[in-house]
Design a protein around this motif. Structure first.
Motif, mmCIF file in Angstrom:
data_model
loop_
_atom_site.group_PDB
_atom_site.id
_atom_site.type_symbol
_atom_site.label_atom_id
_atom_site.label_comp_id
_atom_site.label_asym_id
_atom_site.label_seq_id
_atom_site.Cartn_x
_atom_site.Cartn_y
_atom_site.Cartn_z
ATOM 1 N N GLU A 1 0.796 -1.215 0.000
ATOM 2 C CA GLU A 1 0.000 0.000 0.000
ATOM 3 C C GLU A 1 0.836 1.276 0.000
ATOM 4 N N ARG A 2 1.853 1.340 0.847
ATOM 5 C CA ARG A 2 2.570 2.606 1.029
ATOM 6 C C ARG A 2 4.070 2.376 1.026
ATOM 7 N N ARG A 3 4.735 3.106 0.175
ATOM 8 C CA ARG A 3 6.196 3.041 0.080
ATOM 9 C C ARG A 3 6.784 4.402 0.415
ATOM 10 N N SER A 4 7.957 4.391 0.994
ATOM 11 C CA SER A 4 8.601 5.631 1.380
ATOM 12 C C SER A 4 8.969 6.459 0.160
ATOM 13 N N PRO A 5 8.665 7.761 0.166
ATOM 14 C CA PRO A 5 9.087 8.623 -0.942
ATOM 15 C C PRO A 5 10.597 8.837 -0.970
ATOM 16 N N LEU A 6 11.292 8.434 0.090
ATOM 17 C CA LEU A 6 12.746 8.641 0.146
ATOM 18 C C LEU A 6 13.502 7.621 -0.686
ATOM 19 N N ASP A 7 13.027 6.348 -0.661
ATOM 20 C CA ASP A 7 13.756 5.330 -1.421
ATOM 21 C C ASP A 7 12.853 4.482 -2.313
ATOM 22 N N GLY A 8 11.545 4.606 -2.154
ATOM 23 C CA GLY A 8 10.612 3.875 -3.007
ATOM 24 C C GLY A 8 10.501 2.397 -2.711
ATOM 25 N N THR A 9 11.247 1.902 -1.734
ATOM 26 C CA THR A 9 11.222 0.467 -1.436
ATOM 27 C C THR A 9 10.770 0.164 -0.015
ATOM 28 N N THR A 10 11.168 1.000 0.950
ATOM 29 C CA THR A 10 10.758 0.777 2.338
ATOM 30 C C THR A 10 9.249 0.947 2.468
ATOM 31 N N HIS A 11 8.568 -0.037 3.062
ATOM 32 C CA HIS A 11 7.127 0.117 3.277
ATOM 33 C C HIS A 11 6.866 0.536 4.718
ATOM 34 N N HIS A 12 5.604 0.863 5.009
ATOM 35 C CA HIS A 12 5.268 1.528 6.269
ATOM 36 C C HIS A 12 5.172 0.586 7.468
ATOM 37 N N LEU A 13 5.275 -0.732 7.259
ATOM 38 C CA LEU A 13 5.207 -1.678 8.365
ATOM 39 C C LEU A 13 6.637 -1.935 8.852
ATOM 40 N N LEU A 14 7.066 -1.121 9.806
ATOM 41 C CA LEU A 14 8.462 -1.131 10.241
ATOM 42 C C LEU A 14 8.629 -1.917 11.535
ATOM 43 N N ASP A 15 9.704 -2.683 11.589
ATOM 44 C CA ASP A 15 10.100 -3.388 12.797
ATOM 45 C C ASP A 15 10.904 -2.408 13.655
ATOM 46 N N PRO A 16 10.424 -2.044 14.840
ATOM 47 C CA PRO A 16 11.160 -1.064 15.650
ATOM 48 C C PRO A 16 12.500 -1.572 16.155
ATOM 49 N N HIS A 17 12.707 -2.896 16.147
ATOM 50 C CA HIS A 17 13.984 -3.456 16.590
ATOM 51 C C HIS A 17 15.060 -3.285 15.515
ATOM 52 N N THR A 18 14.713 -3.605 14.278
ATOM 53 C CA THR A 18 15.683 -3.503 13.178
ATOM 54 C C THR A 18 15.616 -2.149 12.482
ATOM 55 N N LYS A 19 14.522 -1.406 12.729
ATOM 56 C CA LYS A 19 14.269 -0.102 12.103
ATOM 57 C C LYS A 19 14.176 -0.227 10.583
ATOM 58 N N SER A 20 13.686 -1.362 10.129
ATOM 59 C CA SER A 20 13.527 -1.592 8.697
ATOM 60 C C SER A 20 12.231 -2.363 8.455
ATOM 61 N N SER A 21 11.868 -2.475 7.180
ATOM 62 C CA SER A 21 10.667 -3.224 6.829
ATOM 63 C C SER A 21 11.054 -4.600 6.298
ATOM 64 N N SER A 22 10.238 -5.584 6.625
ATOM 65 C CA SER A 22 10.523 -6.964 6.241
ATOM 66 C C SER A 22 9.882 -7.298 4.896
ATOM 67 N N ASP A 23 10.530 -8.172 4.147
ATOM 68 C CA ASP A 23 10.006 -8.633 2.864
ATOM 69 C C ASP A 23 9.527 -10.079 2.930
ATOM 70 N N GLU A 24 9.435 -10.655 4.137
ATOM 71 C CA GLU A 24 9.008 -12.052 4.233
ATOM 72 C C GLU A 24 7.566 -12.233 3.776
ATOM 73 N N LEU A 25 6.697 -11.310 4.163
ATOM 74 C CA LEU A 25 5.283 -11.394 3.807
ATOM 75 C C LEU A 25 4.877 -10.214 2.929
ATOM 76 N N LEU A 26 3.853 -10.446 2.109
ATOM 77 C CA LEU A 26 3.237 -9.369 1.344
ATOM 78 C C LEU A 26 1.987 -8.846 2.032
ATOM 79 N N SER A 27 1.250 -9.739 2.699
ATOM 80 C CA SER A 27 0.073 -9.284 3.420
ATOM 81 C C SER A 27 -0.320 -10.284 4.491
ATOM 82 N N CYS A 28 -1.099 -9.782 5.433
ATOM 83 C CA CYS A 28 -1.642 -10.613 6.503
ATOM 84 C C CYS A 28 -3.075 -10.180 6.759
ATOM 85 N N THR A 29 -4.001 -11.120 6.694
ATOM 86 C CA THR A 29 -5.415 -10.859 6.955
ATOM 87 C C THR A 29 -5.824 -11.586 8.232
#
Length: 307
Positions: free
Chosen positions: A223-251
């Protein structure tokens, strides 16, 4: 007996289009009055819990450090649930993540592009352990500079409050982006049919659910990508301070949208194995889609899938 009717209404709130459908044998006037109250519920949550509104109660709370602040019941309960979820997940879900989100480029309202004046960036790391709730006095104390974020909770809260205004009717559907509640039966006297979006093909659904009197919420990286790099998404892990690519979605399917909303984000951040374990322990059902579009579900999820 009056004929059954369906009345629909759409409006923009909380950076998404909200769609309401109401099935009722009440008068159109009575239904529309219920819809107006449901809209007001969304407005109230937005005014209270938005990180993007400099005048919101949440944003103002973030300006006061070390002094207990009495807050509204709505904000208190939202933050109490967010903190409980943070404790349950060991902090991988964390409502103190606001400044990290802003540093990553998520500082503007998704639809309007507006943003409040930035808060001074905190020189120290923060977590959910750095604020305290006093249930007796209904106060919240921030012990360090921080920007609270309720983006993974507030929309679910709004759906639940809107539900209260519509549940007198035979059936209703509240759909706000990836969050919805389906109450009663649809216009055909059947459970509501709810599509789960294919994460890579926006015009397709990957599964259709049959739902009645339950919430369904989806968190996705698409849904949302960072305008700074176009790849980081908004679901951030506060421990690693990055977004994970393991999953695309969770319902997640749960009795309340606040639960489904919060846990869909938490499970996404936990990943497939730990996420499914948590859903099973809570008694919620869910569907996880991996980066290669493999589907994983809880054991009883199939009861909701429409074949």
């Amino acid at each position: 007996m009056a004929a059954m009717r369906m009345i629909t209404h759409s409006f923009i709130a909380m950076d998404t289009v909200v769609n309401l459908k109401v099935v009722s044998n009440d008068s159109a006037e009575a239904v529309n009055e219920s819809i107006e109250r449901a809209i007001a519920a969304f407005r109230l949550v937005e005014e209270t819990c938005s990180r993007f509104d400099g005048n919101s109660e949440l944003r103002k709370l973030s300006l006061t450090i070390s002094s207990p602040q009495r807050v509204s019941p709505l904000l208190f309960e939202s933050l109490r649930f967010a903190r409980q979820l943070a404790e349950t997940t060991g902090g991988i879900f964390d409502p103190t993540i606001g400044q990290l989100l802003e540093r990553k480029g998520f500082a503007r309202h998704y639809l309007t592009g507006s943003s409040p004046a930035p808060l001074p960036d905190s020189p120290v790391s923060v977590s959910f352990r750095d604020f305290e709730l006093d249930e007796h006095k209904r106060t919240i104390t921030l012990f360090k500079p921080m920007l609270l974020d309720l983006g993974a909770v507030a929309k679910g809260v709004a759906v639940d409050l809107a539900k209260r205004e519509l549940e007198e009717h035979c059936g209703y559907l509240i759909e706000a982006g990836g969050d919805l509640f389906a109450g009663g039966l649809n216009g055909h006297g059947e459970p509501w049919h709810v599509g789960i979006r294919h994460p890579l093909e926006t015009d397709r659904t990957i599964r259709v659910l049959r739902i009645s009197d339950m919430a369904v919420c989806t968190s996705g990286s698409y849904e949302r990508r960072s305008p700074l790099d176009g790849t980081t998404h908004h679901l951030l892990d506060p421990h690693t301070k990055s977004s994970s690519d393991e999953l695309l979605s969770c319902t997640v399917i749960a009795p309340y949208a606040m639960l489904a909303d919060g846990f869909s984000t938490a499970v996404f951040l936990l990943g497939r194995s730990r996420g499914l374990e948590m859903l099973n322990s809570m008694g919620f059902e869910g569907l996880l889609i991996s980066s290669s579009c493999d589907l994983s579900t809880t054991a009883k999820m199939k009861r909701y899938v429409y074949e």
